[in-house]
Design an enzyme around this catalytic site. Sequence first.
Site, PDB file in Angstrom:
ATOM      1  N   ASP A   1      16.561 -15.480   0.424  1.00 19.63           N
ATOM      2  CA  ASP A   1      17.942 -15.726  -0.043  1.00 19.63           C
ATOM      3  C   ASP A   1      18.987 -15.012   0.816  1.00 19.63           C
ATOM      4  O   ASP A   1      20.002 -15.604   1.190  1.00 19.63           O
ATOM      5  CB  ASP A   1      18.134 -15.244  -1.489  1.00 19.63           C
ATOM      6  CG  ASP A   1      17.141 -15.844  -2.458  1.00 19.63           C
ATOM      7  OD1 ASP A   1      16.190 -16.504  -2.016  1.00 19.63           O
ATOM      8  OD2 ASP A   1      17.307 -15.629  -3.664  1.00 19.63           O
TER       9      ASP A   1
ATOM     10  N   GLY B   1       0.829  -1.200   0.000  1.00 17.35           N
ATOM     11  CA  GLY B   1       0.000   0.000   0.000  1.00 17.35           C
ATOM     12  C   GLY B   1       0.868   1.255   0.000  1.00 17.35           C
ATOM     13  O   GLY B   1       0.373   2.351  -0.277  1.00 17.35           O
TER      14      GLY B   1
ATOM     15  N   ARG C   1      -3.548  -8.215  13.376  1.00 20.62           N
ATOM     16  CA  ARG C   1      -3.681  -9.099  12.218  1.00 20.62           C
ATOM     17  C   ARG C   1      -3.666 -10.580  12.597  1.00 20.62           C
ATOM     18  O   ARG C   1      -4.419 -11.380  12.043  1.00 20.62           O
ATOM     19  CB  ARG C   1      -2.539  -8.818  11.247  1.00 20.62           C
ATOM     20  CG  ARG C   1      -2.663  -7.459  10.613  1.00 20.62           C
ATOM     21  CD  ARG C   1      -1.423  -7.072   9.877  1.00 20.62           C
ATOM     22  NE  ARG C   1      -1.632  -5.817   9.181  1.00 20.62           N
ATOM     23  CZ  ARG C   1      -0.730  -5.210   8.447  1.00 20.62           C
ATOM     24  NH1 ARG C   1       0.471  -5.734   8.293  1.00 20.62           N
ATOM     25  NH2 ARG C   1      -1.005  -4.080   7.847  1.00 20.62           N
TER      26      ARG C   1
ATOM     27  N   HIS D   1       4.075 -11.217   6.323  1.00 17.04           N
ATOM     28  CA  HIS D   1       5.337 -10.554   6.682  1.00 17.04           C
ATOM     29  C   HIS D   1       6.152 -11.476   7.570  1.00 17.04           C
ATOM     30  O   HIS D   1       5.627 -12.096   8.484  1.00 17.04           O
ATOM     31  CB  HIS D   1       5.051  -9.248   7.435  1.00 17.04           C
ATOM     32  CG  HIS D   1       6.255  -8.373   7.584  1.00 17.04           C
ATOM     33  ND1 HIS D   1       6.629  -7.450   6.638  1.00 17.04           N
ATOM     34  CD2 HIS D   1       7.187  -8.298   8.561  1.00 17.04           C
ATOM     35  CE1 HIS D   1       7.728  -6.840   7.028  1.00 17.04           C
ATOM     36  NE2 HIS D   1       8.092  -7.334   8.197  1.00 17.04           N
TER      37      HIS D   1
HETATM   38  C1  LIG Z   1       0.694  -6.873  -0.486  1.00 16.95           C
HETATM   39  C2  LIG Z   1       1.543  -6.184   0.544  1.00 16.95           C
HETATM   40  C3  LIG Z   1       1.137  -4.951   1.036  1.00 16.95           C
HETATM   41  C4  LIG Z   1       1.912  -4.295   2.004  1.00 16.95           C
HETATM   42  N1  LIG Z   1       1.541  -3.040   2.427  1.00 16.95           N
HETATM   43  C5  LIG Z   1       2.343  -2.390   3.302  1.00 16.95           C
HETATM   44  C6  LIG Z   1       2.056  -1.041   3.693  1.00 16.95           C
HETATM   45  O1  LIG Z   1       1.128  -0.405   3.205  1.00 16.95           O
HETATM   46  N2  LIG Z   1       2.881  -0.457   4.598  1.00 16.95           N
HETATM   47  C7  LIG Z   1       3.970  -1.092   5.143  1.00 16.95           C
HETATM   48  O2  LIG Z   1       4.673  -0.522   5.959  1.00 16.95           O
HETATM   49  N3  LIG Z   1       4.278  -2.357   4.742  1.00 16.95           N
HETATM   50  C8  LIG Z   1       3.515  -3.005   3.841  1.00 16.95           C
HETATM   51  N4  LIG Z   1       3.857  -4.265   3.434  1.00 16.95           N
HETATM   52  C9  LIG Z   1       5.144  -4.820   3.849  1.00 16.95           C
HETATM   53  C10 LIG Z   1       6.257  -4.166   3.033  1.00 16.95           C
HETATM   54  O3  LIG Z   1       5.788  -3.908   1.738  1.00 16.95           O
HETATM   55  C11 LIG Z   1       7.520  -5.031   2.936  1.00 16.95           C
HETATM   56  O4  LIG Z   1       7.911  -5.472   4.197  1.00 16.95           O
HETATM   57  C12 LIG Z   1       8.644  -4.208   2.336  1.00 16.95           C
HETATM   58  O5  LIG Z   1       8.225  -3.636   1.123  1.00 16.95           O
HETATM   59  C13 LIG Z   1       9.893  -5.035   2.121  1.00 16.95           C
HETATM   60  O6  LIG Z   1      10.817  -4.205   1.458  1.00 16.95           O
HETATM   61  P1  LIG Z   1      12.246  -4.753   1.103  1.00 16.95           P
HETATM   62  O7  LIG Z   1      12.893  -3.719   0.268  1.00 16.95           O
HETATM   63  O8  LIG Z   1      12.919  -5.206   2.334  1.00 16.95           O
HETATM   64  O9  LIG Z   1      11.971  -6.060   0.241  1.00 16.95           O
HETATM   65  P2  LIG Z   1      11.263  -6.147  -1.172  1.00 16.95           P
HETATM   66  O10 LIG Z   1      10.555  -4.896  -1.504  1.00 16.95           O
HETATM   67  O11 LIG Z   1      10.505  -7.400  -1.175  1.00 16.95           O
HETATM   68  O12 LIG Z   1      12.499  -6.240  -2.166  1.00 16.95           O
HETATM   69  C14 LIG Z   1      13.408  -7.313  -2.134  1.00 16.95           C
HETATM   70  C15 LIG Z   1      13.967  -7.485  -3.535  1.00 16.95           C
HETATM   71  O13 LIG Z   1      15.088  -8.366  -3.489  1.00 16.95           O
HETATM   72  C16 LIG Z   1      15.040  -9.243  -4.604  1.00 16.95           C
HETATM   73  N5  LIG Z   1      15.830 -10.433  -4.306  1.00 16.95           N
HETATM   74  C17 LIG Z   1      15.520 -11.451  -3.459  1.00 16.95           C
HETATM   75  N6  LIG Z   1      16.510 -12.355  -3.447  1.00 16.95           N
HETATM   76  C18 LIG Z   1      17.481 -11.909  -4.292  1.00 16.95           C
HETATM   77  C19 LIG Z   1      18.736 -12.418  -4.709  1.00 16.95           C
HETATM   78  N7  LIG Z   1      19.197 -13.589  -4.277  1.00 16.95           N
HETATM   79  N8  LIG Z   1      19.463 -11.703  -5.604  1.00 16.95           N
HETATM   80  C20 LIG Z   1      19.004 -10.524  -6.088  1.00 16.95           C
HETATM   81  N9  LIG Z   1      17.805 -10.010  -5.739  1.00 16.95           N
HETATM   82  C21 LIG Z   1      17.054 -10.678  -4.840  1.00 16.95           C
HETATM   83  C22 LIG Z   1      13.544  -9.514  -4.746  1.00 16.95           C
HETATM   84  O14 LIG Z   1      13.243 -10.009  -6.012  1.00 16.95           O
HETATM   85  C23 LIG Z   1      12.965  -8.129  -4.479  1.00 16.95           C
HETATM   86  O15 LIG Z   1      12.863  -7.354  -5.651  1.00 16.95           O
HETATM   87  C24 LIG Z   1       3.093  -4.915   2.483  1.00 16.95           C
HETATM   88  C25 LIG Z   1       3.489  -6.156   1.983  1.00 16.95           C
HETATM   89  C26 LIG Z   1       2.730  -6.786   1.008  1.00 16.95           C
HETATM   90  C27 LIG Z   1       3.184  -8.122   0.465  1.00 16.95           C
END
Ligand SMILES: Cc1cc2nc3c(=O)[nH]c(=O)nc-3n(C[C@H](O)[C@H](O)[C@H](O)COP(=O)(O)OP(=O)(O)OC[C@H]3O[C@@H](n4cnc5c(N)ncnc54)[C@H](O)[C@@H]3O)c2cc1C
Length: 595
Positions: A366, A188, A425, A534
């Site tokens: 990973d 979101g 949740r 999450h």
């Molecule tokens: C549907 C949904 C709605 C949500 N809404 C909210 C919200 O409104 N507010 C909030 O605070 N949180 C929300 N969350 C939680 C939040 O979105 C996530 O916790 C957060 O976006 C994670 O961010 P990140 O950058 O750590 O990981 P991600 O955004 O998941 O990015 C990780 C990236 O690493 C890549 N990757 C993985 N392994 C490897 C590898 N071995 N080599 C290279 N690349 C790799 C993946 O492909 C991905 O692109 C939501 C989650 C979901 C699923």
Amino acid sequence: MFKKRSLLLLMLSFVLLFTLSVGCGGDEEVAETELSFEDGTYTGSSYGHNADIEVEVTVEDEEISDIEVLSHKETEILTDPAFEEIIPAIIENNNTNVDTISGATLTSSGLIGAVEAALEEAGAEDYFKGEVVEVDNASEISDSSYDVVVVGGGGAGLVSAIEANAQGADVVVLEKMPFIGGNTLVSGGEFNAPNSWVQDNLDIDDSVEQFVEDTLAGGDHEADEDLVRTLAENVTEDGEWMRDYVGVEFIDDYLMHFGGHEVARALYPVGGSGQEIISSLAERAKADDIPIKYNTEVTELVTDEEGSVVGVVAEDHKGETATIEAKDGVVLASGGFGANIDMTQEYNPEIDDRYNTTNQAGSTGDGILMAKEIGADLVDMEFIQTYPACDTQTGHLSYVADTRFDGAIKVNKEGERFVEELERRDVVSEAILDQTDSVGYLMWDNHIKENSNMDNYMTEFEDLKKRDQIVKADTIEEAAEFFDIDAEQLTETIEQYNEYARQGEDEDFNRRGALLELKEGPYYIQKIAPAIHHTMGGIKINEEARVIDTDGEPIEGLYAAGEVTGGIHGANRLGGNAIADLIVFGRIAGGNAAK
Ligand SMILES: Cc1cc2nc3c(=O)[nH]c(=O)nc-3n(C[C@H](O)[C@H](O)[C@H](O)COP(=O)(O)OP(=O)(O)OC[C@H]3O[C@@H](n4cnc5c(N)ncnc54)[C@H](O)[C@@H]3O)c2cc1C
């Protein structure tokens, strides 16, 4: 204007003609088929991931000369590779038998289907179907060297890279999927910030202390208080950085009030979606000339003889590997493990097969596994959050179901409420699984709809409607009947609830907010179920986003941010705290790695 021409196609097919006539044994004949179609433009449509994709295809001199997408409602960025790769592949090869793009399979199939439908209109569908064409949108990888290597192109990765670049580092982002964004893209996009400019605009009193208190309590006091404090003290300034430096546009007079927060404090990006966050980060990264390598999966962390991290090994989708040196540091930003069902079940046996996932395919843990391999400590791995309001068929988180924050109630098949709608949740998820068919039904009326953000999510609404996951009906009885809910009991439940709303107190479940009468048709009922959402656990970090090993010491050269880390949310992450976390610790990780 059509240019009239006739095309004679000799379809040489060997047809075995068997005849029962005595004396006329099996004979082989060459069948000659005449197909004719005209040059011109044809339209066709086919369902993608979210809705119909409509295209216009131009056929000239027996060739597909142009494909124009007239309309689609696919998620931008996530599905861009499908449009960018498949259309040229069809045109260059004059062939619709093109491979789908991994991670955007439904959009790819929808797009190809739409082109085929247009060609069918021309009477030429089969003519343009040849051998399968492979679509190759991988980045080239080779042994190379950068100051900072960022693993993962989601929110935390892009924030880290932009910050490291701003500190003067030469940075690269390695992303295993054909697109950036990760879970951040499908989120979101809302995140909590105490004392923000929007709270000022809305006259809401808040404090860093209150945010710390809510976050600790929401996580059952299992979180690392130092990390929570770092989050609370930095997020508002970092939110302004997102607005002013990155260019994210926020709604200035609206805040989300997620469960467990004392006050409304979640900033709301335009469109109520992570698309605004990721597209702004992507634009900033592009303006900063930060290279992003797609389809590039990091498989290993490289250490020197002292155990410091000095680079990574990465693999492209063809299996070619390369070593990428990180002179100053590696930032792990590869997200959580919510899409790795085996891993969730390994760390928490209570997660069973009834759960789908809201996560993107890339969230397979990973980074956690690679860090563990070189001695990093992992924390809180057993804490896995489920989200209560998901599509019962796909597991996708439902934004239409956000109406519960604005007044919708939850009932079961028997027409009774069974939980406080704004409970945590995990509590609501458990309660839903205890109901008949392990599903719940969310119900609201027109008044609640009009006061919600539902209009932002009409694509989702139409998709749910198409699959009988939601109903809109003039009366309560009609809506109940659609899902075979006890209509008499439901009417009674609503009468009682409306009475509570009038008196301002919910005597059954003590609803803490949005206690509104349901009395104005049309009425909506949506079928919902929980899904894995999450993973609170992950790599242990300190306030400098440095990865800590099992002896409690920082691992030189290794930083982590976002859902790959553990310790910030304790046993349960409050809504809006994950994006806050990735922005704050993403900046810290990128900035420190660049030093
Ligand atoms: C549907 C949904 C709605 C949500 N809404 C909210 C919200 O409104 N507010 C909030 O605070 N949180 C929300 N969350 C939680 C939040 O979105 C996530 O916790 C957060 O976006 C994670 O961010 P990140 O950058 O750590 O990981 P991600 O955004 O998941 O990015 C990780 C990236 O690493 C890549 N990757 C993985 N392994 C490897 C590898 N071995 N080599 C290279 N690349 C790799 C993946 O492909 C991905 O692109 C939501 C989650 C979901 C699923």
